[in-house]
Design a protein around this motif. Structure first.
Motif, PDB file in Angstrom:
ATOM      1  N   LEU A  92      -5.529 179.004  25.634  1.00 25.28           N
ATOM      2  CA  LEU A  92      -5.921 178.265  24.437  1.00 25.28           C
ATOM      3  C   LEU A  92      -6.849 177.094  24.784  1.00 25.28           C
ATOM      4  O   LEU A  92      -7.736 176.764  23.991  1.00 25.28           O
ATOM      5  CB  LEU A  92      -4.693 177.767  23.679  1.00 25.28           C
ATOM      6  N   ALA A  93      -6.682 176.503  25.937  1.00 24.08           N
ATOM      7  CA  ALA A  93      -7.581 175.429  26.366  1.00 24.08           C
ATOM      8  C   ALA A  93      -8.998 175.965  26.556  1.00 24.08           C
ATOM      9  O   ALA A  93      -9.975 175.245  26.342  1.00 24.08           O
ATOM     10  CB  ALA A  93      -7.068 174.792  27.657  1.00 24.08           C
ATOM     11  N   GLU A  94      -9.112 177.219  26.940  1.00 22.67           N
ATOM     12  CA  GLU A  94     -10.424 177.845  27.157  1.00 22.67           C
ATOM     13  C   GLU A  94     -11.063 178.314  25.850  1.00 22.67           C
ATOM     14  O   GLU A  94     -12.254 178.127  25.650  1.00 22.67           O
ATOM     15  CB  GLU A  94     -10.282 179.059  28.085  1.00 22.67           C
ATOM     16  N   VAL A  95     -10.273 178.956  24.995  1.00 22.29           N
ATOM     17  CA  VAL A  95     -10.846 179.621  23.819  1.00 22.29           C
ATOM     18  C   VAL A  95     -10.560 178.911  22.502  1.00 22.29           C
ATOM     19  O   VAL A  95     -11.138 179.265  21.480  1.00 22.29           O
ATOM     20  CB  VAL A  95     -10.386 181.101  23.721  1.00 22.29           C
ATOM     21  N   GLY A  96      -9.656 177.960  22.515  1.00 25.98           N
ATOM     22  CA  GLY A  96      -9.290 177.257  21.290  1.00 25.98           C
ATOM     23  C   GLY A  96      -8.159 177.949  20.574  1.00 25.98           C
ATOM     24  O   GLY A  96      -7.853 179.110  20.835  1.00 25.98           O
ATOM     25  N   GLY A  97      -7.546 177.215  19.684  1.00 27.55           N
ATOM     26  CA  GLY A  97      -6.422 177.743  18.929  1.00 27.55           C
ATOM     27  C   GLY A  97      -5.209 176.866  19.109  1.00 27.55           C
ATOM     28  O   GLY A  97      -5.204 175.948  19.922  1.00 27.55           O
ATOM     29  N   ASP A  98      -4.198 177.153  18.321  1.00 28.38           N
ATOM     30  CA  ASP A  98      -2.994 176.349  18.380  1.00 28.38           C
ATOM     31  C   ASP A  98      -1.789 177.206  18.720  1.00 28.38           C
ATOM     32  O   ASP A  98      -1.790 178.418  18.530  1.00 28.38           O
ATOM     33  CB  ASP A  98      -2.778 175.599  17.069  1.00 28.38           C
ATOM     34  N   LEU A  99      -0.769 176.530  19.257  1.00 27.74           N
ATOM     35  CA  LEU A  99       0.473 177.174  19.683  1.00 27.74           C
ATOM     36  C   LEU A  99       1.633 176.536  18.946  1.00 27.74           C
ATOM     37  O   LEU A  99       1.716 175.313  18.848  1.00 27.74           O
ATOM     38  CB  LEU A  99       0.665 176.991  21.194  1.00 27.74           C
ATOM     39  N   ALA A 100       2.525 177.367  18.432  1.00 27.29           N
ATOM     40  CA  ALA A 100       3.794 176.913  17.870  1.00 27.29           C
ATOM     41  C   ALA A 100       4.897 177.628  18.628  1.00 27.29           C
ATOM     42  O   ALA A 100       4.732 178.780  19.041  1.00 27.29           O
ATOM     43  CB  ALA A 100       3.880 177.223  16.382  1.00 27.29           C
ATOM     44  N   GLU A 101       6.005 176.940  18.824  1.00 25.85           N
ATOM     45  CA  GLU A 101       7.137 177.543  19.517  1.00 25.85           C
ATOM     46  C   GLU A 101       8.344 177.586  18.593  1.00 25.85           C
ATOM     47  O   GLU A 101       8.578 176.662  17.818  1.00 25.85           O
ATOM     48  CB  GLU A 101       7.471 176.749  20.773  1.00 25.85           C
ATOM     49  N   VAL A 102       9.092 178.686  18.693  1.00 23.79           N
ATOM     50  CA  VAL A 102      10.295 178.883  17.896  1.00 23.79           C
ATOM     51  C   VAL A 102      11.418 179.276  18.850  1.00 23.79           C
ATOM     52  O   VAL A 102      11.247 180.159  19.694  1.00 23.79           O
ATOM     53  CB  VAL A 102      10.095 179.989  16.832  1.00 23.79           C
ATOM     54  N   ASP A 103      12.566 178.631  18.707  1.00 23.02           N
ATOM     55  CA  ASP A 103      13.746 178.968  19.503  1.00 23.02           C
ATOM     56  C   ASP A 103      14.408 180.194  18.886  1.00 23.02           C
ATOM     57  O   ASP A 103      14.825 180.163  17.722  1.00 23.02           O
ATOM     58  CB  ASP A 103      14.708 177.782  19.513  1.00 23.02           C
TER      59      ASP A 103
END
Length: 87
Positions: A36-47
């Motif tokens: 994501l640092a290279e191509v962009g975008g966001d991350l969400a995490e779910v337990d």
């Protein structure tokens, strides 16, 4: 997705379904963050353990990665495959 409609997930480009104390989840997170640092975008995490249905469906596959709301990978994240999916 087998077994009915997909889970209700956060509105993020990439979602990581994991659990506390999971070393594969830590590895998957690191790969996802690098891509994501290279191509962009966001991350969400779910337990996975926060929801009985998620736990029932995915406990044996954790970590599970979703891209644009669709299941992409489980156990390991291949950076080249993730780049292609995000491209």
């Amino acid at each position: 997705m087998p077994g009915g409609p997909g889970p209700s997930l956060p509105d993020a480009r990439v979602v990581l379904l994991g659990r506390d104390g999971c070393h594969l989840c830590d590895e998957a997170r690191a790969v996802i963050q690098q891509v994501l640092a290279e191509v962009g975008g966001d991350l969400a995490e779910v337990d996975v353990d926060s929801d009985p249905e998620l736990q029932r469906r995915y406990t044996e596959q954790v970590p599970v990665t979703f891209v644009d709301g669709r299941q992409h990978d489980y156990w390991r994240v291949d950076p080249a495959r993730l780049r292609r999916a995000l491209g």
